[in-house]
Write a protein that holds these residues in place. Structure first.
Motif, mmCIF file in Angstrom:
data_model
loop_
_atom_site.group_PDB
_atom_site.id
_atom_site.type_symbol
_atom_site.label_atom_id
_atom_site.label_comp_id
_atom_site.label_asym_id
_atom_site.label_seq_id
_atom_site.Cartn_x
_atom_site.Cartn_y
_atom_site.Cartn_z
ATOM 1 N N GLU A 97 0.850 -1.192 0.000
ATOM 2 C CA GLU A 97 0.000 0.000 0.000
ATOM 3 C C GLU A 97 0.883 1.238 0.000
ATOM 4 O O GLU A 97 2.070 1.175 0.298
ATOM 5 C CB GLU A 97 -0.902 0.014 1.238
ATOM 6 C CG GLU A 97 -1.856 -1.159 1.325
ATOM 7 C CD GLU A 97 -2.534 -1.239 2.681
ATOM 8 O OE1 GLU A 97 -3.753 -1.023 2.739
ATOM 9 O OE2 GLU A 97 -1.831 -1.529 3.667
ATOM 10 N N SER A 134 0.715 -6.231 -7.778
ATOM 11 C CA SER A 134 0.195 -5.844 -6.469
ATOM 12 C C SER A 134 0.452 -4.396 -6.077
ATOM 13 O O SER A 134 -0.269 -3.839 -5.251
ATOM 14 C CB SER A 134 0.778 -6.757 -5.380
ATOM 15 O OG SER A 134 2.198 -6.682 -5.372
ATOM 16 N N ARG A 136 0.561 -0.411 -6.132
ATOM 17 C CA ARG A 136 -0.094 0.785 -6.669
ATOM 18 C C ARG A 136 0.734 1.989 -6.232
ATOM 19 O O ARG A 136 0.901 2.246 -5.051
ATOM 20 C CB ARG A 136 -1.529 0.897 -6.132
ATOM 21 C CG ARG A 136 -2.407 -0.280 -6.521
ATOM 22 C CD ARG A 136 -2.646 -0.307 -8.019
ATOM 23 N NE ARG A 136 -3.420 -1.482 -8.422
ATOM 24 C CZ ARG A 136 -2.895 -2.602 -8.866
ATOM 25 N NH1 ARG A 136 -1.578 -2.721 -8.957
ATOM 26 N NH2 ARG A 136 -3.653 -3.624 -9.225
ATOM 27 N N TYR A 137 1.251 2.736 -7.176
ATOM 28 C CA TYR A 137 2.167 3.823 -6.870
ATOM 29 C C TYR A 137 1.552 5.161 -7.270
ATOM 30 O O TYR A 137 0.534 5.227 -7.952
ATOM 31 C CB TYR A 137 3.489 3.621 -7.605
ATOM 32 C CG TYR A 137 3.339 3.529 -9.108
ATOM 33 C CD1 TYR A 137 3.474 4.653 -9.913
ATOM 34 C CD2 TYR A 137 3.032 2.317 -9.717
ATOM 35 C CE1 TYR A 137 3.315 4.578 -11.286
ATOM 36 C CE2 TYR A 137 2.881 2.230 -11.098
ATOM 37 C CZ TYR A 137 3.020 3.366 -11.870
ATOM 38 O OH TYR A 137 2.854 3.277 -13.229
ATOM 39 N N LYS A 138 2.199 6.242 -6.834
ATOM 40 C CA LYS A 138 1.716 7.591 -7.102
ATOM 41 C C LYS A 138 2.665 8.302 -8.061
ATOM 42 O O LYS A 138 3.869 8.374 -7.810
ATOM 43 C CB LYS A 138 1.614 8.386 -5.788
ATOM 44 C CG LYS A 138 0.731 7.745 -4.723
ATOM 45 C CD LYS A 138 -0.730 7.724 -5.132
ATOM 46 C CE LYS A 138 -1.592 7.116 -4.026
ATOM 47 N NZ LYS A 138 -3.019 7.093 -4.390
#
Length: 252
Positions: A97, A134, A136-138
């Motif tokens: 996360e 898996s 999820r990056y910004k």
């Protein structure tokens, strides 16, 4: 604060020493890239929970999952305990996360225990597939990745094939325990250690700063050098707990 390896009341003095040092540093963020716990089952969990509460009063605490938290290659980590930790105010457990604070994003990577044991940290394609599916990056943030092992991710065959490689600025790792290298010898060995967790003698990437790929990688020697579950536990008194201070200029 990598590789705390909390196990029981025996760790309490070390935790108190580390807390005093962190209070003096007064950082903006406290990052724990895995192996906060020494095993799936620990004794007197209130000690480590209260310790993290004390840390969270200093600044924001960010925790990712290491290999010692898993019970075996087929199971999972102690989610009940980490749920309690995640409920501490100003503390975040990042299990694949991310969380944002202004223009900084922290990403916690969980690599399953089977990649440490079953594959002996040598299955590049499987790791790439696992992370790409898996994580999820910004985008447009200064992305700091907490990943327990550098041996898995910080090599071209893995990092170079990640979908999010261009967005990662800094990787914080532990796992190697400094190669069980005394501080006095570190300037001589220059990142090599006597013994790496994957069984390699005099292997590279045991501690220090690396910048051969898109992102810089900082490998901490860890708070604990030899865990309770290690037969060389008695040697831990020879090594001081390491608190790694990182200064960044988070511009994207």
């Amino acid at each position: 604060l990598a590789d705390v390896h909390y196990y029981s009341e025996k760790n309490k003095k070390k935790l108190e020493r580390v807390l005093k040092v962190v209070k003096k540093i007064n950082p903006n963020y406290i990052c724990m890239p895995g192996d906060l716990m020494d095993s799936y089952n620990i004794y007197n969990e209130e000690i480590v929970i209260n310790w993290i509460k004390e840390l969270s009063l200093i600044s924001t605490v960010l925790i990712s999952i290491g290999n010692h938290e898993f019970i075996d290659v087929h199971s999972t980590y102690n989610k009940e305990l980490f749920l309690k930790i995640n409920q501490i105010e100003n503390c975040y457990v990042l299990d694949n996360e991310s969380i944002e604070f202004g223009n900084i994003s922290f990403l916690g990577v969980t690599i399953k225990e089977k990649f440490y044991r079953k594959y002996n940290e040598n299955q590049d394609a499987k790791i790439v597939e696992s992370l790409n599916n898996s994580i999820r990056y910004k985008k447009n943030k200064y992305n700091i990745m907490l990943c327990h092992t550098p041996l898995e991710v910080y090599k071209k065959s893995v990092f170079g094939n990640l979908n999010f490689k261009d967005s990662i600025d800094l990787i914080l790792c532990g796992h190697t325990h400094g190669g069980i290298t005394p501080n006095i010898l570190k300037p001589i060995l220059r990142g090599k250690g006597f013994f790496r967790p994957d069984g390699k003698l005099f292997g590279n990437m045991c501690y220090g700063i690396y910048d051969s790929l898109n992102a810089k990688c900082i490998i901490s020697s860890g708070v604990t050098k030899s865990s309770h579950s290690n037969k060389f536990e008695y040697l831990d008194f020879l090594f001081s707990p390491e608190v790694t201070v990182v200064n960044i200029n988070p511009k994207r």
